[in-house]
Scaffold this motif. Structure first.
Motif, PDB file in Angstrom:
ATOM      1  N   ALA A   1       0.827  -1.205   0.000  1.00  0.00           N
ATOM      2  CA  ALA A   1       0.000   0.000   0.000  1.00  0.00           C
ATOM      3  C   ALA A   1       0.859   1.252   0.000  1.00  0.00           C
ATOM      4  N   ARG A   2       1.895   1.256   0.813  1.00  0.00           N
ATOM      5  CA  ARG A   2       2.799   2.401   0.862  1.00  0.00           C
ATOM      6  C   ARG A   2       3.452   2.650  -0.492  1.00  0.00           C
ATOM      7  N   SER A   3       3.816   1.567  -1.171  1.00  0.00           N
ATOM      8  CA  SER A   3       4.527   1.721  -2.444  1.00  0.00           C
ATOM      9  C   SER A   3       3.634   2.267  -3.550  1.00  0.00           C
ATOM     10  N   LEU A   4       2.327   1.993  -3.471  1.00  0.00           N
ATOM     11  CA  LEU A   4       1.410   2.452  -4.512  1.00  0.00           C
ATOM     12  C   LEU A   4       0.735   3.782  -4.181  1.00  0.00           C
ATOM     13  N   ALA A   5       0.497   4.041  -2.894  1.00  0.00           N
ATOM     14  CA  ALA A   5      -0.315   5.200  -2.509  1.00  0.00           C
ATOM     15  C   ALA A   5       0.442   6.515  -2.603  1.00  0.00           C
ATOM     16  N   HIS A   6       1.738   6.499  -2.323  1.00  0.00           N
ATOM     17  CA  HIS A   6       2.559   7.716  -2.331  1.00  0.00           C
ATOM     18  C   HIS A   6       2.007   8.786  -1.393  1.00  0.00           C
ATOM     19  N   ARG A   7       1.498   8.346  -0.268  1.00  0.00           N
ATOM     20  CA  ARG A   7       1.019   9.231   0.803  1.00  0.00           C
ATOM     21  C   ARG A   7       0.886   8.379   2.065  1.00  0.00           C
ATOM     22  N   PRO A   8       0.694   8.970   3.219  1.00  0.00           N
ATOM     23  CA  PRO A   8       0.623   8.180   4.450  1.00  0.00           C
ATOM     24  C   PRO A   8      -0.499   7.148   4.426  1.00  0.00           C
ATOM     25  N   VAL A   9      -0.237   6.012   5.084  1.00  0.00           N
ATOM     26  CA  VAL A   9      -1.225   4.939   5.153  1.00  0.00           C
ATOM     27  C   VAL A   9      -1.562   4.645   6.614  1.00  0.00           C
ATOM     28  N   LEU A  10      -2.813   4.270   6.822  1.00  0.00           N
ATOM     29  CA  LEU A  10      -3.344   3.932   8.143  1.00  0.00           C
ATOM     30  C   LEU A  10      -3.746   2.461   8.135  1.00  0.00           C
ATOM     31  N   ALA A  11      -3.166   1.676   9.028  1.00  0.00           N
ATOM     32  CA  ALA A  11      -3.492   0.255   9.142  1.00  0.00           C
ATOM     33  C   ALA A  11      -4.616   0.065  10.149  1.00  0.00           C
ATOM     34  N   THR A  12      -5.689  -0.601   9.713  1.00  0.00           N
ATOM     35  CA  THR A  12      -6.845  -0.825  10.579  1.00  0.00           C
ATOM     36  C   THR A  12      -7.321  -2.263  10.446  1.00  0.00           C
ATOM     37  N   PHE A  13      -7.559  -2.911  11.586  1.00  0.00           N
ATOM     38  CA  PHE A  13      -8.272  -4.186  11.612  1.00  0.00           C
ATOM     39  C   PHE A  13      -9.467  -3.959  12.523  1.00  0.00           C
ATOM     40  N   ARG A  14     -10.634  -3.756  11.919  1.00  0.00           N
ATOM     41  CA  ARG A  14     -11.813  -3.380  12.686  1.00  0.00           C
ATOM     42  C   ARG A  14     -12.480  -4.602  13.310  1.00  0.00           C
ATOM     43  N   THR A  15     -12.653  -4.562  14.632  1.00  0.00           N
ATOM     44  CA  THR A  15     -13.401  -5.612  15.322  1.00  0.00           C
ATOM     45  C   THR A  15     -14.784  -5.112  15.728  1.00  0.00           C
ATOM     46  N   GLU A  16     -14.901  -3.823  16.069  1.00  0.00           N
ATOM     47  CA  GLU A  16     -16.198  -3.259  16.476  1.00  0.00           C
ATOM     48  C   GLU A  16     -17.065  -3.104  15.227  1.00  0.00           C
ATOM     49  N   GLY A  17     -18.059  -3.942  15.116  1.00  0.00           N
ATOM     50  CA  GLY A  17     -18.887  -3.935  13.917  1.00  0.00           C
ATOM     51  C   GLY A  17     -18.260  -4.699  12.768  1.00  0.00           C
ATOM     52  N   GLY A  18     -17.091  -5.291  12.992  1.00  0.00           N
ATOM     53  CA  GLY A  18     -16.413  -6.045  11.949  1.00  0.00           C
ATOM     54  C   GLY A  18     -16.978  -7.447  11.798  1.00  0.00           C
ATOM     55  N   GLN A  19     -16.547  -8.126  10.739  1.00  0.00           N
ATOM     56  CA  GLN A  19     -17.093  -9.443  10.431  1.00  0.00           C
ATOM     57  C   GLN A  19     -16.061 -10.563  10.554  1.00  0.00           C
ATOM     58  N   VAL A  20     -14.828 -10.223  10.927  1.00  0.00           N
ATOM     59  CA  VAL A  20     -13.749 -11.216  10.970  1.00  0.00           C
ATOM     60  C   VAL A  20     -13.297 -11.417  12.419  1.00  0.00           C
ATOM     61  N   PRO A  21     -13.581 -12.565  13.008  1.00  0.00           N
ATOM     62  CA  PRO A  21     -13.176 -12.809  14.396  1.00  0.00           C
ATOM     63  C   PRO A  21     -11.657 -12.793  14.571  1.00  0.00           C
ATOM     64  N   ILE A  22     -11.226 -12.289  15.722  1.00  0.00           N
ATOM     65  CA  ILE A  22      -9.810 -12.252  16.073  1.00  0.00           C
ATOM     66  C   ILE A  22      -9.736 -12.214  17.595  1.00  0.00           C
ATOM     67  N   SER A  23      -8.742 -12.868  18.169  1.00  0.00           N
ATOM     68  CA  SER A  23      -8.599 -12.873  19.623  1.00  0.00           C
ATOM     69  C   SER A  23      -7.900 -11.600  20.088  1.00  0.00           C
ATOM     70  N   GLN A  24      -7.990 -11.328  21.385  1.00  0.00           N
ATOM     71  CA  GLN A  24      -7.311 -10.160  21.959  1.00  0.00           C
ATOM     72  C   GLN A  24      -5.811 -10.209  21.681  1.00  0.00           C
ATOM     73  N   ASP A  25      -5.203 -11.361  21.956  1.00  0.00           N
ATOM     74  CA  ASP A  25      -3.748 -11.468  21.800  1.00  0.00           C
ATOM     75  C   ASP A  25      -3.331 -11.359  20.338  1.00  0.00           C
ATOM     76  N   ALA A  26      -4.087 -11.985  19.437  1.00  0.00           N
ATOM     77  CA  ALA A  26      -3.753 -11.908  18.011  1.00  0.00           C
ATOM     78  C   ALA A  26      -3.885 -10.476  17.514  1.00  0.00           C
ATOM     79  N   TYR A  27      -4.918  -9.778  17.981  1.00  0.00           N
ATOM     80  CA  TYR A  27      -5.120  -8.383  17.592  1.00  0.00           C
ATOM     81  C   TYR A  27      -3.945  -7.534  18.060  1.00  0.00           C
ATOM     82  N   GLU A  28      -3.548  -7.696  19.296  1.00  0.00           N
ATOM     83  CA  GLU A  28      -2.447  -6.913  19.847  1.00  0.00           C
ATOM     84  C   GLU A  28      -1.149  -7.206  19.102  1.00  0.00           C
ATOM     85  N   ASN A  29      -0.852  -8.474  18.859  1.00  0.00           N
ATOM     86  CA  ASN A  29       0.373  -8.835  18.141  1.00  0.00           C
ATOM     87  C   ASN A  29       0.349  -8.342  16.705  1.00  0.00           C
ATOM     88  N   LEU A  30      -0.820  -8.373  16.079  1.00  0.00           N
ATOM     89  CA  LEU A  30      -0.940  -7.868  14.714  1.00  0.00           C
ATOM     90  C   LEU A  30      -0.577  -6.390  14.663  1.00  0.00           C
TER      91      LEU A  30
END
Length: 269
Positions: free
Chosen positions: A69-98
């Motif tokens: 994304a950084r290489s194509l966007a040529h501007r700042p990027v924001l990484a988000t993994f949404r759990t609130e209202g999201g559809q992809v389950p993830i554990s607390q520890d996996a989320y933190e490590n990610l």
């Protein structure tokens, strides 16, 4: 914080892109010049998998997506993994490590301030609400993660999303944004779902107070059709950044097309 979130006259324009959708690379490479920050919704990249399992290859893939994304966007990027209202389950520890992995390959990282309660039952949430010690322990965990992301070079947008009809009071909104600032956020974000004119008015009043009382940039969103005025608002209404659509689908209900924001905030110079 460079030029992002620095102009009190207008909000920073942000758009969200889902790496799991057809045409993602084209949208990323052909971004409108007025888009200043690109949110990469990593949860979308795992939608087909059903869950984020937190394996070594998952973290490697997430890092690769952000580097690409950084290489194509040529501007700042924001990484988000949404759990609130999201559809992809993830554990607390996996989320933190990610997020720890993403902090070294992203300009901004979205951290959900209640992530220590991912997967909590309704009974657990009631117990937490009545136990200040647990609340303090969770806040320390969030603050520690924010500090680690800063050491890795990323800035942090600390967020909460409320999908039930809300907010209940001006004080609750402002207190949440103040908490995010106290936990070390570079930007404090809160998204509510106003379903009555009174709830919208509460959110707007909270935004004006946030501009005066919260000493970092804030993003204050009213999701859904009734919340449209908050997405048009600028910093003096507590909204230093606004999410817009440009060619792709909205990542949350009520997002406006960039063209509508451009009419309100024309380019200068």
């Amino acid at each position: 914080m460079s030029a992002l979130f620095a102009d009190w006259r207008r909000p920073t324009f942000i758009t969200s892109l889902n790496p799991g959708l057809l045409g993602y690379d084209r949208l990323l490479a052909d971004l409108h010049p007025r888009i200043e920050l690109v949110e990469i919704r990593l949860d979308g990249a795992w939608a087909a998998n059903g869950a984020f399992m937190g394996k070594k290859e998952d973290f490697a893939r997430a890092e690769a997506i952000m580097k690409h994304a950084r290489s194509l966007a040529h501007r700042p990027v924001l990484a988000t993994f949404r759990t609130e209202g999201g559809q992809v389950p993830i554990s607390q520890d996996a989320y933190e490590n990610l997020l720890k992995h993403l902090g070294t390959v992203s300009d901004f990282v979205d951290v959900e301030s209640n992530y220590p309660l991912i997967g909590a039952t309704a009974e657990t949430l009631v117990q937490v609400a009545a136990n200040p010690q647990i609340q303090e322990d969770n806040a320390k965990r969030v603050s520690k993660l924010v500090a680690e992301l800063h050491r890795g070079g990323a800035k942090v947008i600390l967020s909460r999303h409320f999908w039930e009809p809300s907010p209940e009071s001006v004080e609750a909104v402002v207190d949440l944004l103040k908490l995010h600032a106290a936990l070390g956020a570079d930007v404090a974000k809160a998204a509510y779902t106003p379903t009555t004119p009174a709830e919208l008015a509460t959110l707007q009043q909270a935004g004006r107070l946030a501009y005066e009382l919260v000493h970092i940039p804030t993003i204050l969103i009213g999701m859904g059709a009734l919340g449209k005025p908050t997405r048009l608002a600028g910093p003096q209404a507590g909204n230093w950044g606004t999410f817009v659509t440009v060619g792709g689908p909205a990542s949350a209900p009520g997002q406006l097309p960039l063209a509508e924001l451009e009419l309100r905030y024309p380019s200068v110079g």
